[in-house]
Every structure is written in structure tokens, then in C-alpha cells.
Design an enzyme around this catalytic site. Structure first.
Site, PDB file in Angstrom:
ATOM      1  N   ASP A 130       0.856  -1.192   0.000  1.00 43.64           N
ATOM      2  CA  ASP A 130       0.000   0.000   0.000  1.00 43.64           C
ATOM      3  C   ASP A 130       0.889   1.239   0.000  1.00 43.64           C
ATOM      4  O   ASP A 130       1.953   1.225   0.632  1.00 43.64           O
ATOM      5  CB  ASP A 130      -0.903   0.004   1.249  1.00 43.64           C
ATOM      6  CG  ASP A 130      -2.201   0.747   1.017  1.00 43.64           C
ATOM      7  OD1 ASP A 130      -3.266   0.113   1.070  1.00 43.64           O
ATOM      8  OD2 ASP A 130      -2.147   1.970   0.745  1.00 43.64           O
ATOM      9  N   TYR A 154     -11.364   7.034 -13.462  1.00 41.27           N
ATOM     10  CA  TYR A 154     -11.585   5.795 -12.704  1.00 41.27           C
ATOM     11  C   TYR A 154     -12.202   4.730 -13.606  1.00 41.27           C
ATOM     12  O   TYR A 154     -11.696   3.607 -13.707  1.00 41.27           O
ATOM     13  CB  TYR A 154     -12.503   6.093 -11.508  1.00 41.27           C
ATOM     14  CG  TYR A 154     -12.713   4.916 -10.587  1.00 41.27           C
ATOM     15  CD1 TYR A 154     -11.669   4.406  -9.815  1.00 41.27           C
ATOM     16  CD2 TYR A 154     -13.972   4.332 -10.455  1.00 41.27           C
ATOM     17  CE1 TYR A 154     -11.876   3.329  -8.954  1.00 41.27           C
ATOM     18  CE2 TYR A 154     -14.180   3.268  -9.590  1.00 41.27           C
ATOM     19  CZ  TYR A 154     -13.133   2.769  -8.845  1.00 41.27           C
ATOM     20  OH  TYR A 154     -13.353   1.707  -7.990  1.00 41.27           O
ATOM     21  N   LYS A 187     -10.319   1.266 -14.942  1.00 40.39           N
ATOM     22  CA  LYS A 187     -10.809  -0.074 -14.592  1.00 40.39           C
ATOM     23  C   LYS A 187     -11.172  -0.863 -15.848  1.00 40.39           C
ATOM     24  O   LYS A 187     -10.964  -2.080 -15.911  1.00 40.39           O
ATOM     25  CB  LYS A 187     -12.019   0.037 -13.658  1.00 40.39           C
ATOM     26  CG  LYS A 187     -11.673   0.552 -12.262  1.00 40.39           C
ATOM     27  CD  LYS A 187     -10.863  -0.464 -11.452  1.00 40.39           C
ATOM     28  CE  LYS A 187     -10.707  -0.046 -10.005  1.00 40.39           C
ATOM     29  NZ  LYS A 187      -9.897  -1.005  -9.219  1.00 40.39           N
TER      30      LYS A 187
END
Ligand code: UDP
Length: 316
Positions: A31, A144, A148
Site C-alpha cells: 500500500d 476511474y 478499470k
């Protein structure tokens, strides 16, 4: 299994990590802490699971065996990805490519967290996986949605050309403990506002719909997919569709708050309606959600109330 989770300190990533560890798997959490937090994973690190602070859109190394790679890394809240458009495109494209290479190297199963956003402003309702979607490729949300969609295309290309063992899940709006209080998503916003006695901010007239899935149900669906041989894409979401106005009323009911409702402008390209067709998940994975909106909201309210009590006591 030894499972690499990119986005492992985030909302969904950390819940998945907990569920994997609870059943005896080992996790490696990657992360960059741009939206995830160390608090989400401290108990796992204390138990000896590995944390790597890294941005997957740049080179990174994962030591040791890898049996599965889960790509849960990306800003997911509209205000977060709209504030970081280039990073969102980079993590969905370059980040996904690096994780696919990692899975290839180890012969590991790769799971892509895709999204209901790939359906855009849907012209088919509810949305089955066979629907190709209706996305504005040049609108602000495209950073976004198209990241994706590209990640799905890349995942399928790896599967077809290299035989990579892949799975694609399309996640519909998911909520529960560990959503960040300031993250901007509708459930966390409404609960935090209701608990503080502040007005609930409805965007538009509140007639748009979402279908909200409690995080424990979502995680159970993701694990069922991981453990299967299904490629997908497969919708994992709760088909209990509600208007945003109904959701606001449900939050007021669960919190017992008398906060008023205020109406703010609707964000650009905010989808009018969204509801998963989960026929594939039920038939191929035997999965269906079991936690009602009211029950899930009650668990979430408990979490946000405990956060504000900790703040009042100076615990942060
Ligand atoms: N929304 C709202 N008030 C808020 C936050 C969001 O009315 O304080 C609306 C938003 O416009 C959208 C829905 O709630 O129609 C879900 O928003 P969210 O950001 O949670 O997820 P999205 O499905 O848009 O990615």
C-alpha cells in the site's frame, strides 16, 4: 496460501486480509498509504504478516512465495479519484500490469477488483455482466471508469496470451467499518453527519439509486471467486436497490438523529441508477448477500460512533 494484496491497508483490502488470515492464509500487504491507513492493518503486522509501503505503478519487489495476487489498489471514492486523476489512471493501468507480471512469474491466481462504474450511466437495468456499459470516456469520472475498463482488458489479454490464471470481480457500492470518515462516499458521509447532528448532504434530488453491499458479504463473495476457477467478470453486490433519499432516511432511523436534509448539486456524470444482476454469482459461486441494509448500517454506525468517542477521549 501466501496472498499478495495490493491496496492491503485500504477499506476492502484490509477486510480481505483479515478474512484470509482468519482461515489460515498468510498475507503480504502492499500500500502507498494514500487512502489506506496503518491502523487498518496493525494487528496483522503484529502477527508477523509483511507490509510493503509501495506505489504499484512504480517498480516494487515482493520477496518469497506468491500463490495469489489481489489487485485492490486504487482511490475508489469519487472525490479521491477526481483529486488524483493521473495517479488513478496510472494505478489502474501500470499498477495492474506490474501485478499481472508478478502473478505470471509465480504462476499465481490474479484477482482484479473491477467496479460497477464500468457500466457508466447504464441503459440496461439491472446490469448483467454481459452489458458493455455506457461510459463518458472524456468526462471527469473517466479517470476511474476507463482505468478499470483498461485493467479488465489487460487482465483478459494476459489470460488469453499467457494463460495467466485470472478472475475479474465487478464490485458494487460496498460499505462498513473502516470506510474513512472523510472519504466522501455516501454511507460514511451520511453516518458522520447524522451522528454530529449536521445536515445530510443529498446530491441532486436524491432520486438516483445505488445498491449497497455490506463489507462482510462482499468479502465472502471475493473469497468465493478467488477459490473458484471462474474467470468472470462477475458482479458481486447486493441487489437491494434504494434511492439516495431512502438511504438518508434509513441512516436517520438507525442513528435516531434529527439532522435535516440539504440538497447540493449533483456531480457530473453521477450515474442515475445502479443495481447488480447477481445470477452468475449465485449460480457459479453459490454466493448471495445475507446482511440487510438496516443491519449493515447498524454495524457501521457502531464503528463511526466508536471513532468519535475515541476522538473525544483524545485517542484519535
Ligand atoms: N452522494 C450524496 N451525498 C453525499 C455523497 C454522495 O447524495 O454526501 C450521492 C452521490 O451523488 C451518488 C451516490 O450518493 O449518487 C453514491 O455516491 P458514492 O460517492 O458513495 O459512490 P458512487 O456510486 O458515486 O461511486
Amino acid at each position: 496460501m501466501r496472498v499478495v494484496i495490493a491496496g492491503g491497508a485500504g477499506f476492502l483490502g484490509s477486510h480481505l486480509a483479515d478474512a484470509l488470515v482468519a482461515r489460515g492464509d498468510e498475507v503480504v500487504l502492499i500500500d502507498d498509504l494514500s487512502s489506506g491507513t496503518m491502523e487498518n492493518i496493525t494487528p496483522l503486522i503484529e502477527r508477523g504478516h509483511l507490509f510493503l509501503e509501495a506505489d504499484i505503478s512504480a517498480p516494487f519487489e515482493v520477496p518469497g512465495q506468491v500463490d495469489a495476487v489481489l489487485n485492490m489498489a486504487s482511490p475508489a471514492s469519487p472525490p479521491a479519484y477526481l483529486a488524483h486523476p493521473l495517479e488513478t489512471l496510472a494505478v489502474g493501468s501500470e499498477g495492474t500490469r506490474r501485478l499481472l507480471d508478478l502473478a505470471d512469474e509465480h504462476g499465481a491466481r490474479f484477482l482484479l477488483a473491477s467496479t460497477s462504474e464500468i457500466y457508466g450511466e447504464p441503459l440496461v437495468h439491472p446490469q448483467p455482466e454481459s452489458y458493455w456499459g455506457n461510459v463518458n470516456s472524456v468526462g471527469p469520472r473517466s479517470v476511474y471508469d476507463e482505468a478499470k475498463r483498461f485493467a479488465e482488458a489487460l487482465t483478459m489479454a494476459h489470460h488469453r496470451t499467457k494463460g495467466t490464471n485470472v478472475a475479474i470481480v465487478r464490485i458494487f457500492n460496498t460499505y462498513g467499518p473502516r470506510l474513512a470518515a472523510g472519504d466522501g462516499r455516501v454511507v460514511s458521509n451520511f453516518i458522520v453527519q447524522a451522528l454530529a447532528g449536521d445536515p445530510l448532504t443529498i446530491y441532486g434530488d436524491g432520486s438516483q439509486t445505488r445498491s449497497l453491499c455490506y463489507v462482510d458479504d462482499e468479502v465472502r463473495g471475493l473469497l468465493a471467486l478467488l477459490d473458484s476457477e471462474l474467470v468472470g467478470p462477475v458482479n458481486i453486490g447486493n441487489p437491494d436497490e434504494r434511492t439516495i433519499l431512502d438511504l438518508a432516511r434509513a441512516v436517520l432511523e438507525v442513528t435516531g438523529s434529527s439532522s435535516p436534509l440539504v440538497f447540493n448539486p449533483l456531480p457530473t456524470d453521477d450515474p442515475t441508477r445502479r443495481c447488480p444482476d447477481i445470477t452468475l454469482a449465485t449460480t457459479a459461486l453459490g454466493w448471495r448477500p445475507s446482511i440487510s441494509l438496516e443491519e449493515g448500517l447498524a454495524h457501521s454506525v457502531e464503528y463511526f460512533a466508536s471513532l468519535s468517542r475515541a476522538e473525544e477521549n483524545g485517542g484519535g
